[in-house]
Motif scaffolding. Structure first.
Motif, PDB file in Angstrom:
ATOM      1  N   LYS A 178      39.779  30.807-119.363  1.00  0.00           N
ATOM      2  CA  LYS A 178      38.616  30.173-118.737  1.00  0.00           C
ATOM      3  C   LYS A 178      38.952  28.768-118.231  1.00  0.00           C
ATOM      4  N   ALA A 179      39.756  28.043-119.003  1.00  0.00           N
ATOM      5  CA  ALA A 179      40.175  26.708-118.562  1.00  0.00           C
ATOM      6  C   ALA A 179      41.041  26.811-117.306  1.00  0.00           C
ATOM      7  N   ASP A 180      41.944  27.788-117.293  1.00  0.00           N
ATOM      8  CA  ASP A 180      42.783  28.008-116.115  1.00  0.00           C
ATOM      9  C   ASP A 180      41.934  28.314-114.887  1.00  0.00           C
ATOM     10  N   ASP A 181      40.919  29.135-115.075  1.00  0.00           N
ATOM     11  CA  ASP A 181      40.046  29.513-113.963  1.00  0.00           C
ATOM     12  C   ASP A 181      39.286  28.289-113.431  1.00  0.00           C
ATOM     13  N   ALA A 182      38.798  27.449-114.338  1.00  0.00           N
ATOM     14  CA  ALA A 182      38.075  26.246-113.927  1.00  0.00           C
ATOM     15  C   ALA A 182      38.996  25.288-113.180  1.00  0.00           C
ATOM     16  N   LEU A 183      40.202  25.085-113.705  1.00  0.00           N
ATOM     17  CA  LEU A 183      41.169  24.211-113.042  1.00  0.00           C
ATOM     18  C   LEU A 183      41.505  24.723-111.648  1.00  0.00           C
ATOM     19  N   ALA A 184      41.677  26.037-111.541  1.00  0.00           N
ATOM     20  CA  ALA A 184      42.010  26.630-110.245  1.00  0.00           C
ATOM     21  C   ALA A 184      40.880  26.435-109.242  1.00  0.00           C
ATOM     22  N   GLN A 185      39.673  26.823-109.634  1.00  0.00           N
ATOM     23  CA  GLN A 185      38.542  26.784-108.697  1.00  0.00           C
ATOM     24  C   GLN A 185      38.119  25.367-108.329  1.00  0.00           C
ATOM     25  N   LYS A 186      38.137  24.471-109.310  1.00  0.00           N
ATOM     26  CA  LYS A 186      37.606  23.127-109.086  1.00  0.00           C
ATOM     27  C   LYS A 186      38.633  22.159-108.504  1.00  0.00           C
ATOM     28  N   VAL A 187      39.922  22.400-108.777  1.00  0.00           N
ATOM     29  CA  VAL A 187      40.931  21.410-108.376  1.00  0.00           C
ATOM     30  C   VAL A 187      42.132  22.033-107.675  1.00  0.00           C
ATOM     31  N   TYR A 188      42.809  22.964-108.347  1.00  0.00           N
ATOM     32  CA  TYR A 188      44.128  23.378-107.896  1.00  0.00           C
ATOM     33  C   TYR A 188      44.109  24.149-106.581  1.00  0.00           C
ATOM     34  N   ASP A 189      43.088  24.975-106.353  1.00  0.00           N
ATOM     35  CA  ASP A 189      43.018  25.710-105.081  1.00  0.00           C
ATOM     36  C   ASP A 189      42.984  24.745-103.896  1.00  0.00           C
ATOM     37  N   LYS A 190      42.259  23.640-104.051  1.00  0.00           N
ATOM     38  CA  LYS A 190      42.164  22.647-102.979  1.00  0.00           C
ATOM     39  C   LYS A 190      43.514  21.967-102.761  1.00  0.00           C
ATOM     40  N   ILE A 191      44.162  21.553-103.860  1.00  0.00           N
ATOM     41  CA  ILE A 191      45.486  20.929-103.749  1.00  0.00           C
ATOM     42  C   ILE A 191      46.470  21.893-103.086  1.00  0.00           C
ATOM     43  N   TRP A 192      46.455  23.129-103.550  1.00  0.00           N
ATOM     44  CA  TRP A 192      47.397  24.141-103.044  1.00  0.00           C
ATOM     45  C   TRP A 192      47.192  24.375-101.544  1.00  0.00           C
ATOM     46  N   SER A 193      45.958  24.438-101.127  1.00  0.00           N
ATOM     47  CA  SER A 193      45.655  24.712 -99.718  1.00  0.00           C
ATOM     48  C   SER A 193      46.148  23.599 -98.797  1.00  0.00           C
ATOM     49  N   GLU A 194      46.306  22.392 -99.344  1.00  0.00           N
ATOM     50  CA  GLU A 194      46.720  21.245 -98.539  1.00  0.00           C
ATOM     51  C   GLU A 194      48.230  21.026 -98.539  1.00  0.00           C
TER      52      GLU A 194
END
Length: 348
Positions: A261-277
């Protein structure tokens, strides 16, 4: 009645349970409250999820406890001078009375159109007049801008702000923004004042403080609290996410579901945005970097068969995005918690 979870993963508000950046808050509020103000502007910077907004809000809250302060929050895309004057008119009674009695701001959509008054020619001059009136009342104005980014209006406002402080007017500026957005403004010609203003970076939270917080709030053992704290790497959002899902689990041990669940929150709230950039080249380097928590730069270059000149630009971007720590020369250290797992999930 079920006790409310004190941890939160929503951006923009102060959670019930959080670790305050006391030193930053104290230094900025003390500078602003000083009888002789040597600094009237501060910048708070860092990547998403490091507590910039919470810290800015805490400073506003601290100052607002004094009747001497008028706190004005402006949106990052605002017409700054116009919105500041409009706020002072609508929210500060003695300014409302002053404008109604002395100024015709109808051309700007502010105040009353009284024929006996000549229309104001410039909002910049109006702002000077209002700040002089505020100074007579021995009050101060804090302009706070969260998620600041470069716009023509912001550049104009900062240039005007430089004039206002030279006139010894009681206006103060506090902005919070991402590294790249703050640097974009700093590098703009004619904004030397903004470049020189003190900048605070949201560095990782203290692991020992996080451990004690988890122990006291959730009743975890010293060992479990320490393991959980280490997993956060001091990243403020991870501290909230791990706390939230440990609390929800009602377990005294770190379970696979808590991590998921923590991984999912980190991905959705932060990491997906960083990764996309990140450009493909940076992602390619990361596929090698995540094989270890840290490695020598020479080892990365040996594995990838690349030269230092090839790595320098991706390195700069990854440091700027907060993905790797650039403080130890020659070392590549992953800065974000469980980012290794995130990158691996992207399935190169």
């Amino acid at each position: 009645m079920t006790e409310r979870n004190p941890y939160a993963i929503s951006f923009g508000r102060i959670p019930t349970q959080y670790i305050s950046r006391d030193i930053i808050i104290d230094e900025i509020t003390s500078a602003f409250n000083s009888d002789i103000s040597e600094e009237q502007a501060f910048k708070i910077t860092g990547i998403r999820g490091t507590g910039k907004t919470v810290t800015l809000t805490a400073i506003e809250k601290e100052l607002s406890q004094s009747k001497d302060w008028i706190i004005v929050d402006l949106k990052p895309g605002a017409e700054f001078t116009n919105d500041l004057v409009a706020y002072l008119y609508t929210e500060v009674p003695f300014i409302t009375s002053y404008i109604d009695a002395n100024l015709n701001l109808s051309a700007f959509g502010i105040g009353l159109d009284l024929k006996k008054k000549s229309p104001a020619a410039s909002l910049d001059l109006v702002l000077v007049e209002l700040l002089n009136e505020i100074k007579k009342k021995k009050k101060r104005v804090l302009v706070a801008i969260d998620e600041v980014r470069k716009t023509d209006s912001l550049v104009d406002f900062i240039q005007e702000y430089q004039i206002l402080i030279r006139k010894d007017l009681p206006i103060y500026l506090l902005v919070a923004g991402l590294y790249e957005d703050i640097e974009d403004i700093e590098n703009t010609d004619g904004l030397t004042f903004f470049l020189r203003a003190t900048k605070y970076e949201m560095t990782p939270l203290n692991i020992g403080v996080i451990k004690e917080d988890y122990k006291l709030t959730m009743g975890l053992s010293d060992d479990v609290a320490y393991k959980l704290a280490v997993m956060t790497k001091g990243y403020a959002f991870a501290y909230q996410a791990f706390g939230k899902y440990m609390w929800d689990s009602k377990s005294k041990e770190i379970t696979p579901m808590v991590l998921a669940k923590a991984d999912d929150a980190l991905a959705q709230k932060v990491y997906d945005k960083i990764w996309s950039e990140l450009p493909p080249k940076d992602k390619w380097y990361l596929s090698f970097i995540v094989q270890k928590d840290s490695m020598d730069a020479s080892e990365l270059l040996e594995i990838t068969k690349k030269k230092h000149s090839d790595w320098s630009e991706p390195r700069r971007r990854l440091i700027e995005k907060g993905v790797i720590d650039g403080q130890v020369r020659g070392k590549i250290i992953l800065k974000l918690p469980r980012f290794k797992e995130y990158v691996e999930s992207k399935q190169f």
